[in-house]
Enzyme design. Sequence first.
Site, PDB file in Angstrom:
ATOM      1  N   GLU A  91       0.818  -1.220   0.000  1.00 44.00           N
ATOM      2  CA  GLU A  91       0.000   0.000   0.000  1.00 44.00           C
ATOM      3  C   GLU A  91       0.850   1.268   0.000  1.00 44.00           C
ATOM      4  OE1 GLU A  91      -2.592  -3.216   1.878  1.00 44.00           O
ATOM      5  OE2 GLU A  91      -0.510  -2.527   2.140  1.00 44.00           O
ATOM      6  N   PHE A 153     -12.189  -6.646  13.806  1.00 41.96           N
ATOM      7  CA  PHE A 153     -11.063  -7.143  13.017  1.00 41.96           C
ATOM      8  C   PHE A 153     -10.671  -6.124  11.948  1.00 41.96           C
ATOM      9  CE2 PHE A 153      -9.593  -9.606   9.251  1.00 41.96           C
ATOM     10  CZ  PHE A 153      -8.389 -10.055   9.783  1.00 41.96           C
ATOM     11  N   GLN A 154      -9.396  -5.787  11.895  1.00 37.50           N
ATOM     12  CA  GLN A 154      -8.819  -4.826  10.948  1.00 37.50           C
ATOM     13  C   GLN A 154      -9.489  -3.450  11.036  1.00 37.50           C
ATOM     14  OE1 GLN A 154      -8.649  -6.688   7.003  1.00 37.50           O
ATOM     15  NE2 GLN A 154      -6.614  -7.487   7.497  1.00 37.50           N
ATOM     16  N   LYS A 203     -18.042  -0.603   5.200  1.00 36.32           N
ATOM     17  CA  LYS A 203     -18.504  -1.638   4.276  1.00 36.32           C
ATOM     18  C   LYS A 203     -20.020  -1.630   4.104  1.00 36.32           C
ATOM     19  CE  LYS A 203     -17.266  -6.376   3.035  1.00 36.32           C
ATOM     20  NZ  LYS A 203     -16.518  -7.591   3.457  1.00 36.32           N
ATOM     21  N   MET A 514      23.774   9.072   3.159  1.00 36.52           N
ATOM     22  CA  MET A 514      23.703  10.382   3.786  1.00 36.52           C
ATOM     23  C   MET A 514      23.952  10.276   5.287  1.00 36.52           C
ATOM     24  SD  MET A 514      23.470  13.543   2.992  1.00 36.52           S
ATOM     25  CE  MET A 514      22.554  13.797   1.464  1.00 36.52           C
TER      26      MET A 514
END
Length: 604
Positions: A91, A153-154, A203, A514
């Site tokens: 993602e 959940f999630q 959802k 760096m």
Amino acid sequence: MSERAAKVTPTDEEQDDEQITDSAAPDAATEEPAAGTETTTDPVTSGAEAVVRALENAGVEYAFGVQGGAIMPVYDALYDSDIYHVTMAHEQGAAHAADAYGIVSGEPGVCLATSGPGATNLVTGIADADMDSDPMLALTGQVPTEFVGNDAFQETDTTGVTTPITKDNTFASGSDTVGNDVSEAFALAREGRPGPTLVDLPKDVTNGETDREPDEPKVPDTYDVQERADEEIVAAAAERIENSERPALLLGGGVIKGEASEACREFAIEHEIPVITTMPGIGAFPEDHELSLEMAGMHGTGYANMAISHCDTLIGIGTRFDDRLTGGIETFAPEAEVIHVDIDPAEISKNIHADYPLIGDAETVVEQLDEAVDDSPEATKWRAQCQQWKSDYSMAYDAPKDKPVQPEFVVEALDEATDDDTIVTTGVGQHQMWACQYWTYTEPRTWVSSHGLGAMGYGLPSAIGARLAADDDQDVVCIDGDGSFLMTLQGLSVAVREDLDITVAVLNNEYIGMVRQWQDAFFEGRHAASDYGWMPEFDKLAEAFGAQGYRIDDYDDVADTVADAIAYDGPSVIDVHIDPDANVYPMVPSGGDNGQFALTEDQL
């Protein structure tokens, strides 16, 4: 293939044709209907379909994302859409790809993710777009409304997490209104000062029934952007420019985002004012023009920093005067009166006091200034001084054959092998600075990098987004570092699957370069967690993904290898083994005086 493309089941007679055209799916996805062909649009029946219809109404061609449970209804609606979905390998890569798409195209890039870890994995890319004012729309799945707040959940409080790093942030509350939520978010992402917007999609909202067609993208009536600056302040600023003996233009990223590059070029050339850019402003003015002093700041050119330190009028356009540009506030442009043009009132005098605050659209305000300036400033001696600084502090470097390949040489070789409109993307680190310093940029929207956030791993996924936004005949080159490339190299699977013509040059010094440079300069050479001697062979790794791999070990390899990689029609990776001791100079220590830049470590 994407979900949309995979849906097509050809007849036996069409099998051979499909094999030929599959690799060109991104182009095929946007073909116009044949003349005389009628197109029909099915009515909206669900919240998810309203979301997709809103994207279609906005003219979205590509979306970048990763499928998941809570976002699944939206993906199901995308299945029948002409929007081409690019399944990313992570993602974070989806957000960076969407960000780069927005930089190159000027239109918001779109990314999608599911709830919980999907949404939180977008956060780095959203924060990057926020820091750099890049137009982007993020759509995140969410658990059903009745479960929100119950640690389902999630579940993650996505709007809570992302509110500080978005321009606008919406929790969709109903199936009838979700389409308009998305339309409005898309419009807000590109209007005024661009930035990322987000719509969180429960959802039950996307699964819910609705027949409401979303409106065309439109910002709320309460959203008001000032286009023209105050005429009295414009007149005063114009008089200051006319009377200036040492004027300098400082062009920031807002010049490019505000489509003001041409107006600024004309203004600078007409009035013969030397031009400096910030790092986000690279490409706003052609660096091969005699008035160009290139980039200023921590690793800017010595001559740009000298010009800022000694000018008497600094005209800053579309810049937020961040700390990597200014160094110490008290020593920045100490002799100058500052004219600051910005569309966002919050940026005026936030870091550097503006003697002439000009709030408005960059292109519009520059045109106002141009109309108000009757006589160009008498600055012949000043221009000669700037040219002398260019000679005194030239960006020359040594490339002895008995030492490992110098990174500057490779960047210049890539530049010479490609056209002026080539798009360059980078990760973050030393390689990013060398790409700034040793590539000659002449056009806007050809420099794509992570500036304010400094997100390592940005280079490859941004090259994917840039490739899909670019013209077909434009080259896309990603200049990356080994540590930065390692963070998101799974994106090679995407580039191979989509058959994207991208050239990646990994400047491999087996360090977080760096950090190693700073450790040598400020931490007595103690290389804590910066030595990356365990790097894989990136050319072989590229081939394992199905890309073309190359390796450079010495100067004799550079020209031919670069030419072959650029000519290869598909994703290629060059593992360039550079001098591990190479450092980036000039350098202004953090918070230092830009006029006291170091050219070697012993000057720090």
